[in-house]
Design a protein around this motif. Structure first.
Motif, PDB file in Angstrom:
ATOM      1  N   ARG A   1      -5.295  -7.849  -6.894  1.00 62.54           N
ATOM      2  CA  ARG A   1      -6.064  -7.582  -5.677  1.00 62.54           C
ATOM      3  C   ARG A   1      -5.252  -6.682  -4.733  1.00 62.54           C
ATOM      4  O   ARG A   1      -5.758  -5.716  -4.179  1.00 62.54           O
ATOM      5  CB  ARG A   1      -6.414  -8.904  -4.999  1.00 62.54           C
ATOM      6  N   CYS A   2      -3.970  -6.968  -4.597  1.00 58.08           N
ATOM      7  CA  CYS A   2      -3.110  -6.170  -3.716  1.00 58.08           C
ATOM      8  C   CYS A   2      -2.879  -4.778  -4.305  1.00 58.08           C
ATOM      9  O   CYS A   2      -2.876  -3.787  -3.573  1.00 58.08           O
ATOM     10  CB  CYS A   2      -1.784  -6.889  -3.479  1.00 58.08           C
ATOM     11  N   VAL A   3      -2.697  -4.690  -5.615  1.00 51.06           N
ATOM     12  CA  VAL A   3      -2.513  -3.380  -6.250  1.00 51.06           C
ATOM     13  C   VAL A   3      -3.751  -2.516  -6.010  1.00 51.06           C
ATOM     14  O   VAL A   3      -3.645  -1.335  -5.654  1.00 51.06           O
ATOM     15  CB  VAL A   3      -2.210  -3.532  -7.762  1.00 51.06           C
ATOM     16  N   ARG A   4      -4.950  -3.083  -6.176  1.00 55.73           N
ATOM     17  CA  ARG A   4      -6.187  -2.314  -5.918  1.00 55.73           C
ATOM     18  C   ARG A   4      -6.262  -1.875  -4.463  1.00 55.73           C
ATOM     19  O   ARG A   4      -6.670  -0.751  -4.158  1.00 55.73           O
ATOM     20  CB  ARG A   4      -7.420  -3.135  -6.299  1.00 55.73           C
ATOM     21  N   LEU A   5      -5.852  -2.745  -3.545  1.00 56.89           N
ATOM     22  CA  LEU A   5      -5.850  -2.381  -2.134  1.00 56.89           C
ATOM     23  C   LEU A   5      -4.919  -1.199  -1.895  1.00 56.89           C
ATOM     24  O   LEU A   5      -5.283  -0.234  -1.219  1.00 56.89           O
ATOM     25  CB  LEU A   5      -5.429  -3.582  -1.279  1.00 56.89           C
ATOM     26  N   MET A   6      -3.723  -1.236  -2.488  1.00 58.63           N
ATOM     27  CA  MET A   6      -2.786  -0.130  -2.290  1.00 58.63           C
ATOM     28  C   MET A   6      -3.310   1.159  -2.916  1.00 58.63           C
ATOM     29  O   MET A   6      -3.095   2.242  -2.369  1.00 58.63           O
ATOM     30  CB  MET A   6      -1.400  -0.516  -2.805  1.00 58.63           C
ATOM     31  N   GLN A   7      -4.024   1.060  -4.010  1.00 58.36           N
ATOM     32  CA  GLN A   7      -4.645   2.255  -4.597  1.00 58.36           C
ATOM     33  C   GLN A   7      -5.704   2.817  -3.652  1.00 58.36           C
ATOM     34  O   GLN A   7      -5.778   4.027  -3.458  1.00 58.36           O
ATOM     35  CB  GLN A   7      -5.257   1.923  -5.961  1.00 58.36           C
ATOM     36  N   ARG A   8      -6.491   1.952  -3.045  1.00 56.83           N
ATOM     37  CA  ARG A   8      -7.511   2.414  -2.084  1.00 56.83           C
ATOM     38  C   ARG A   8      -6.864   3.053  -0.862  1.00 56.83           C
ATOM     39  O   ARG A   8      -7.459   3.916  -0.215  1.00 56.83           O
ATOM     40  CB  ARG A   8      -8.402   1.255  -1.657  1.00 56.83           C
ATOM     41  N   LEU A   9      -5.650   2.617  -0.544  1.00 58.73           N
ATOM     42  CA  LEU A   9      -4.915   3.177   0.592  1.00 58.73           C
ATOM     43  C   LEU A   9      -4.103   4.415   0.202  1.00 58.73           C
ATOM     44  O   LEU A   9      -3.365   4.947   1.025  1.00 58.73           O
ATOM     45  CB  LEU A   9      -3.993   2.114   1.194  1.00 58.73           C
ATOM     46  N   HIS A  10      -4.213   4.850  -1.062  1.00 57.51           N
ATOM     47  CA  HIS A  10      -3.593   6.085  -1.563  1.00 57.51           C
ATOM     48  C   HIS A  10      -2.090   5.995  -1.798  1.00 57.51           C
ATOM     49  O   HIS A  10      -1.401   7.008  -1.898  1.00 57.51           O
ATOM     50  CB  HIS A  10      -3.913   7.277  -0.650  1.00 57.51           C
ATOM     51  N   TYR A  11      -1.553   4.799  -1.898  1.00 64.73           N
ATOM     52  CA  TYR A  11      -0.153   4.635  -2.276  1.00 64.73           C
ATOM     53  C   TYR A  11       0.062   5.168  -3.695  1.00 64.73           C
ATOM     54  O   TYR A  11      -0.863   5.221  -4.500  1.00 64.73           O
ATOM     55  CB  TYR A  11       0.217   3.146  -2.322  1.00 64.73           C
ATOM     56  N   GLU A  12       1.321   5.481  -3.979  1.00 65.33           N
ATOM     57  CA  GLU A  12       1.730   5.843  -5.337  1.00 65.33           C
ATOM     58  C   GLU A  12       2.785   4.841  -5.793  1.00 65.33           C
ATOM     59  O   GLU A  12       3.625   4.415  -4.992  1.00 65.33           O
ATOM     60  CB  GLU A  12       2.320   7.256  -5.357  1.00 65.33           C
ATOM     61  N   PRO A  13       2.744   4.453  -7.078  1.00 66.90           N
ATOM     62  CA  PRO A  13       3.775   3.533  -7.571  1.00 66.90           C
ATOM     63  C   PRO A  13       5.164   4.148  -7.444  1.00 66.90           C
ATOM     64  O   PRO A  13       5.333   5.358  -7.604  1.00 66.90           O
ATOM     65  CB  PRO A  13       3.408   3.336  -9.041  1.00 66.90           C
ATOM     66  N   ALA A  14       6.137   3.318  -7.150  1.00 72.27           N
ATOM     67  CA  ALA A  14       7.524   3.765  -7.034  1.00 72.27           C
ATOM     68  C   ALA A  14       8.373   2.941  -7.994  1.00 72.27           C
ATOM     69  O   ALA A  14       8.117   1.764  -8.217  1.00 72.27           O
ATOM     70  CB  ALA A  14       8.028   3.583  -5.602  1.00 72.27           C
ATOM     71  N   ARG A  15       9.374   3.567  -8.534  1.00 71.66           N
ATOM     72  CA  ARG A  15      10.265   2.902  -9.479  1.00 71.66           C
ATOM     73  C   ARG A  15      11.229   1.985  -8.732  1.00 71.66           C
ATOM     74  O   ARG A  15      11.710   2.307  -7.647  1.00 71.66           O
ATOM     75  CB  ARG A  15      11.047   3.977 -10.238  1.00 71.66           C
ATOM     76  N   ILE A  16      11.490   0.833  -9.319  1.00 70.62           N
ATOM     77  CA  ILE A  16      12.501  -0.087  -8.790  1.00 70.62           C
ATOM     78  C   ILE A  16      13.536  -0.285  -9.886  1.00 70.62           C
ATOM     79  O   ILE A  16      13.201  -0.700 -10.991  1.00 70.62           O
ATOM     80  CB  ILE A  16      11.889  -1.454  -8.417  1.00 70.62           C
TER      81      ILE A  16
END
Length: 191
Positions: free
Chosen positions: A137-152
């Protein structure tokens, strides 16, 4: 065309009167599944001290809290920690919402409004957010907010898991001011 934002969603700087309801949300079992373990001594009084009684100048970073309202009802919180590094203004941002209000577009609306302030009025260059792996649910929210995945990196993951007392893997996401403006300008021109 993007879906309409839910009605009556407001954000404001957290005030002392919000704290009991925000703490109730914070300790809700459904919310706890997706957040770091509670710290010993995590109480409304401790939050009050942290938000209102500790001078910001005493800290090497700025901690702020924004309350999410639906009408006049407190339904969630956005925390944001601000810092400067290499001439760039960074903000680590997280949120929690009363589970009764999940899936209604409230979080994306409230966080979008805060991002407009952070990027356009306060000059924030980057926002970083994290969530546990499996918090779809949070990942989908961040996608809707236009975030990009970052490496850890692996060592950072291990240190963080130890420091935060959580063995679960985190996912990290980045959002730049330029990407936010580009994506939201395109969204606005499509309506």
């Amino acid at each position: 065309m993007p879906p309409a934002a839910p009605a009556n969603i407001l954000i404001r700087d957290t005030i002392e009167a919000d704290l009991p309801e925000l703490f109730r949300i914070h300790v809700h079992p459904m919310v706890r599944l997706h957040e770091l373990p509670l710290k010993e001594g995590d109480t409304v009084e401790r939050w009050r001290e942290s938000l209102f009684e500790t001078e910001q100048a005493e800290r090497p970073w700025g901690y702020r809290s924004t309350t999410i309202l639906r009408g006049e009802a407190v339904v969630g919180q956005i925390t944001h920690i601000h810092s400067e590094e290499n001439g760039q203004h960074w903000c680590v941002c997280g949120w929690s919402l009363d589970p009764e209000h999940w899936g209604q577009g409230i979080a994306v609306t409230a966080v979008s409004r805060l991002f407009d302030v952070l990027f356009d009025e306060e000059g924030t260059d980057w926002v970083i957010s994290s969530c546990y792996s499996g918090n779809d649910r949070c990942v989908r929210l961040m996608q809707r907010l236009h975030y990009e995945p970052a490496r850890i990196g692996l060592m950072y993951r291990i240190r963080t898991a130890n420091r935060k007392r959580s063995p679960r893997w985190m996912k990290r996401f980045l959002l730049s001011a330029d990407r936010w403006r580009m994506k939201t300008d395109r969204r606005m021109s499509a309506t």
